[in-house]
Design an enzyme around this catalytic site. Structure first.
Site, PDB file in Angstrom:
ATOM      1  CG  HIS A 163       0.193  -9.306   1.650  1.00  0.00           C
ATOM      2  ND1 HIS A 163      -0.765 -10.245   1.320  1.00  0.00           N
ATOM      3  CD2 HIS A 163       1.342  -9.744   1.080  1.00  0.00           C
ATOM      4  CE1 HIS A 163      -0.204 -11.198   0.601  1.00  0.00           C
ATOM      5  NE2 HIS A 163       1.071 -10.924   0.441  1.00  0.00           N
ATOM      6  CD  GLU A 166       4.901  -8.654  -0.328  1.00  0.00           C
ATOM      7  OE1 GLU A 166       4.871  -9.450  -1.297  1.00  0.00           O
ATOM      8  OE2 GLU A 166       4.517  -8.970   0.816  1.00  0.00           O
ATOM      9  CG  HIS A 167       1.456  -8.397  -4.040  1.00  0.00           C
ATOM     10  ND1 HIS A 167       1.286  -9.489  -4.863  1.00  0.00           N
ATOM     11  CD2 HIS A 167       1.609  -8.914  -2.794  1.00  0.00           C
ATOM     12  CE1 HIS A 167       1.323 -10.597  -4.155  1.00  0.00           C
ATOM     13  NE2 HIS A 167       1.516 -10.266  -2.894  1.00  0.00           N
TER      14      HIS A 167
END
Length: 988
Positions: A163, A166-167
């Site tokens: 996650h 992804e950023h």
């Protein structure tokens, strides 16, 4: 950006598709649809969207979708490249950090707060407001890319790394190094972007004006070719990833805590500052290096599927995709595979009762089962068939029986086919029930009823009649569904490309292809009492939940299922005679003929009927050409705003009316006919849409129940208690409370929610409600809009049925549909109030500047009939009727210069401007509140976070104020001498 997947909530997605433009249409069997679409993909042609499937040399697979219609010319790749080069020269960026951007997450349009209109009627009409930002030009171009990696691949010592990556990839690239350059580029050209991380997949998507699509593709692709991922940005971006407290995320983590220690997801799939910053520092883990290693290992071209959609030729799209995405590296390593980790929930911790204390006052029960992975059965969709029956609300259903007992308000069942509900190791089937107070007291009886229904399904076995009925309904909806935004469409398709063979890219997640009773029976076999997990949310648990999950402060407890009930469920469950399968559905449409015009055609709605009791606006659809229609009515009444008690009675009336309709109208809903009843500020809104063949039948059902309104004492008591919880839950939300106070200041004739709550606490009766109902229906003004595939004659018949059935009299005086707004003096006004939520330390600040409104516009054509209807309905609802408003606003905005805009801003956003600030102050020691005892909420003597609402508590300023600032300590005293603006309407 966000993390995808939730073991509790349902997710519903609208999918765009190809349509037949012919005048006469028939039901197409799913098998024929599949063969048709397979042929279209192979032959590269379609009536409206034309696809082409390609695979690049590096292994990346792509589906190209052209929106060009027959005979249209989208320009050549050379012309498009010229636009790209000119833009590139005009916006060339130096290699430096962009300090003015945001965190690099994208715009997240679904989370952005729209500018609030002064009158809250506008805020009720979210669809109308959204449509008010659009204008006719052309649709956005869009792209989405799915990577076959997610949180299951997180290393054990760095939870949430997938996650976090992804950023981080959004933080600039070698070719375009500005940290938030892509986000800025999209905002400049009317675009948006987003991304999400799942268990086994990560998806990125964006849209932009067509002219800039090629350049946006190149910028976006660099995140997968050569992202910078600057080490200095890690500290900042960790804070953006840190989710904070979230009940849904807590429930997910609690649910996963019952799993076998075979998957890394049991830690924290989203990650937070502790797992990504604090713990790595303690363990001397180099998060930055691990992040780059993770990107090299998993962001590989052969893991990726890409979907692009634009009004270009397929050859142009293919040229762009090959030129840009051929550069994505391929590491040659096999994809992550977790399919060998089966039955992860086969643990003693799963078959328990989990009790949780929520922040909101709500009773909620969720029953969950873990079954073997069902994705391979997508052609049968066994869990979808089961959820259709479990979630049914008609006669003989679980919810029907629970409602008759006044034990439940709503029920949702099924598997959302994303995230933690379905992956390669397991599938989850959940049933979530919103309980009443009585239902909470009888929770095991509620569970028993659910198990009895499951037993009935297992005993009777799969039913071919019901399966084929579902097939027919979903085939109708698939063939005639309206287009959605391209960004939503490409997001869905790129994920489908990871899941299905290419002939099913567009249909695999939507259609039920084949009836297989053995597959359905096998899925039903797992849904037994001894395999169920129970989770019960209730504020009544406060003081009795000694446990706290590692990452959250929410209190919970774990207990065994009582032996009495466990014993009853192990024995042969007796069937319940009140439970039975649904009857044949009379609302399924069979006539899909497009109606002919029976009156002069017009670009905008025209008034086709008018009297002292109401009027009707009408427009025949000749653009989208689908056999659907929209019907909307605003029944304006003078009794609603008489007093806080009248408003309370109106809310009860609408909720109980919806309750009365739930069972008889449910068959219409499953047949793709939709309706909604809305308690607006000055009247009752009726909204209907769906296949026009049976839509008038649904309207008659609604009007009949409105005319013959009844209420039983038990039902009234149930909704009376539920309404108290609803009002309370709104008031403890700082943002909602700030809005209520702001509108109370600006609109003197408005009653506050606190006043409504107090009126409810003081008490209303069944007799009060029945008397209000009679008075409400005695005098009305009915204004409506019919648009779509109905003739003007059919539309007039709808209005005639409504007026004849309700038999109301004309209004004695005109009732305004908007509130008048105060003119605030030219200075800053500050109103500070104390929050009602004693367990919330967060504060809320709202700043309001009073000026002539500036409408944000996004130039793109309506993607479906509903958007056009929303724009027209806004004009009817507000009684302004400027149906060409968007064209006028665009013309006006194009004349505004940059200098004029800056001058306007400086004039209206200074110390002397008309400014109102509302502060809702949370609880905490920094605000002078006493410290909460350690372990608050864990024992009977601990103070409750559920405070009672009596009146607003105004607070003085905590620091010296400027001479230009005035404190508001009494709203009525402040507003009593101020002038009112006239009703705000733009009529031409």
């Amino acid at each position: 950006m966000g993390f995808r997947g939730n073991c509790i909530d349902e997710v519903y997605v609208d999918i765009d598709t190809w349509k037949d433009g012919g005048a006469k249409c028939q039901i197409i069997p799913p098998s024929r649809i599949r063969r048709c679409l397979k042929s279209q993909i192979q032959q590269h042609k379609s009536p409206s969207l034309t696809p082409r499937y390609i695979q690049l040399a590096n292994g990346l697979r792509a589906l190209l979708i052209s929106e060009l219609k027959d005979g249209e010319w989208g320009g050549t790749a050379v012309e498009a490249d010229q636009d790209y080069k000119e833009e590139e020269e005009a916006t060339a960026e130096p290699r430096q950090e962009d300090d003015e951007g945001d965190s690099g997450e994208g715009t997240e349009e679904e989370e952005e707060k729209e500018e609030e209109e002064v009158d809250s009627d506008f805020e009720e009409l979210n669809e109308e407001k959204e449509a008010g930002k659009r204008a006719s030009s052309e649709k956005q171009s869009a792209a989405a890319l799915c990577i076959a990696v997610g949180s299951f691949s997180d290393p054990e010592d760095l939870a949430g790394l997938a996650h976090f990556l992804e950023h981080m990839v959004f933080m600039g690239s070698e070719k375009y190094p500005a940290e938030n350059g892509f986000d800025a580029f999209l905002k400049k050209h009317g675009g948006s972007d987003n991304a999400s991380t799942d268990c086994e997949r990560t998806i990125f998507q964006f849209d932009v004006q067509r002219k800039y699509f090629r350049q946006a593709l190149d910028r976006w692709a660099q995140f997968f070719i050569c992202p910078l991922m600057i080490e200095e940005a890690i500290e900042r971006e960790v804070e953006a990833v840190d989710s904070g407290e979230s009940l849904s995320l807590f429930l997910l983590i609690l649910f996963l805590s019952t799993i076998k220690p075979i998957l890394p997801l049991v830690v924290l799939p989203t990650g937070n500052a502790q797992t990504l910053k604090q713990e790595p520092k303690e363990k001397q883990i180099n998060t930055y290096q691990r992040l780059r290693d993770f990107w090299k290992r998993f962001y590989s071209a052969h893991y990726m599927t890409l979907t692009v959609q634009s009004k270009e030729t397929l050859d142009t799209l293919e040229e762009w995709v090959r030129e840009i995405f051929d550069k994505v590296p391929n590491n040659g390593k096999p994809k992550p595979d977790f399919s060998h980790l089966q039955e992860p929930f086969e643990t003693p911790a799963f078959n328990k009762m989990y009790r949780v204390v929520p922040v909101r006052k709500v009773h909620g029960l969720t029953l969950s089962w873990a079954v073997p992975p069902q994705a391979r059965h997508y052609r049968v969709k066994p869990l979808h068939y089961i959820s259709w029956l479990i979630g049914h609300e008609g006669k003989g259903s679980i919810l029907s029986v629970l409602r008759k007992k006044c034990w439940a308000l709503a029920l949702f069942g099924g598997n959302n086919e994303t995230g933690f509900d379905q992956n390669s190791t397991y599938s989850i089937f959940s049933i979530s029930i919103t309980l009443t107070d009585q239902g909470f007291q009888n929770v095991y009886e509620v569970v028993h009823l659910v198990f009895q229904y499951m037993k009935m399904l297992q005993t009777l076995g799969p039913q071919q009649r019901i399966y084929e009925e579902i097939q027919k309904i979903e085939a109708n909806e698939f063939h005639y569904q309206e287009q959605t935004d391209p960004i939503m469409y490409v997001e869905n398709i790129c994920e489908n490309m990871q899941l299905f063979p290419k002939e099913d890219f567009l249909t695999g997640d939507q259609l039920m292809f084949e009836y297989n009773p053995q597959v359905i029976s096998e899925a039903l076999r797992w849904l037994t009492p001894e395999r169920a997990n129970l989770l019960l949310l209730s504020p009544e648990h406060e003081g009795n939940c000694p446990l706290r999950e590692r990452w959250f402060t929410t209190s919970y407890s774990i207990e065994d299922i009582p032996e009495e009930w466990a014993g009853r469920w192990k024995e042969e469950l007796a069937l319940n005679s009140d439970l039975h399968l649904p009857e044949e559905n009379k609302f399924i449409a069979t006539d899909f003929e497009l109606r002919s015009l029976d009156c002069p055609d017009s670009e905008f709605p025209v008034k086709i009927s008018s009297s002292d009791r109401g009027c009707l606006w009408y427009k025949k659809d000749n653009k989208f050409k689908i056999p659907k229609a929209y019907v909307r009515f605003h029944l304006v009444s003078p009794v609603i705003q008489k007093s806080p008690k009248s408003l309370v009675l109106f809310d009860l009336f609408v909720n109980i009316l919806a309750h009365n309709l739930a069972e008889p109208a449910y068959q219409a809903q499953v047949a793709q006919l939709e309706y909604k009843l809305v308690a607006a500020e000055h009247g009752l809104l009726l909204r209907l849409k769906g296949f026009n063949h049976k839509l008038p039948l649904l309207l008659e059902l609604l009007v009949d129940h409105l005319a013959d309104f009844i209420v039983e004492e038990e039902v009234f008591s149930m909704f009376f208690q539920q309404m108290k919880k609803t009002y309370f839950n709104i008031l403890i939300n700082p943002e909602r409370l700030a809005r209520d106070v702001r509108l109370l200041v600006l609109e003197p004739s408005r009653w506050s929610l606190v006043q409504k709550y107090q009126a409810l606490v003081e008490g209303v009766s069944v007799e009060d409600l029945l008397a209000f109902s009679r008075e409400l229906k005695e005098q009305l003004y009915a204004e409506g809009l019919v648009q779509g595939n109905l003739t003007s004659t059919e539309s007039k018949q709808i209005l005639q049925y409504l007026t004849n059935k309700l038999q109301f009299h004309p209004l004695a005086i005109e009732v305004p549909v908007l509130f008048r707004v105060l003119e605030i003096p030219e200075k800053h006004h500050l109103c500070k109030i104390k929050s009602f939520n004693m367990g919330d330390a967060n504060s809320e600040v709202t700043v309001y500047y009073q000026v002539t409104a500036l409408v944000k516009l996004k130039e793109c054509e309506d993607s479906h009939l509903g958007e056009e209807v929303d724009r027209h309905w806004f004009e009817v609802f507000t009684q302004q009727y400027v149906f060409h408003r968007l064209h006028k606003e665009i013309e006006a905005l194009k004349l505004i210069t940059k200098e004029e805009l800056i001058s306007w801003f400086r004039e209206h956003h200074c110390d002397a401007s008309r400014k109102l600030s509302v502060h809702v102050v949370g609880f905490g020691e920094t605000e002078g509140d006493l410290a909460q005892p350690a372990g608050c909420g864990h024992h009977a003597d601990a103070p409750s976070m559920y405070g009672e609402v009596s009146q607003l508590t105004f607070l003085p300023a905590t620091s010296p104020l400027k001479d230009t600032t005035t404190m508001i300590m009494d709203i009525r005293a402040f507003t009593s001498a101020l002038p009112l603006h006239p009703y705000h309407k733009i009529l031409h």
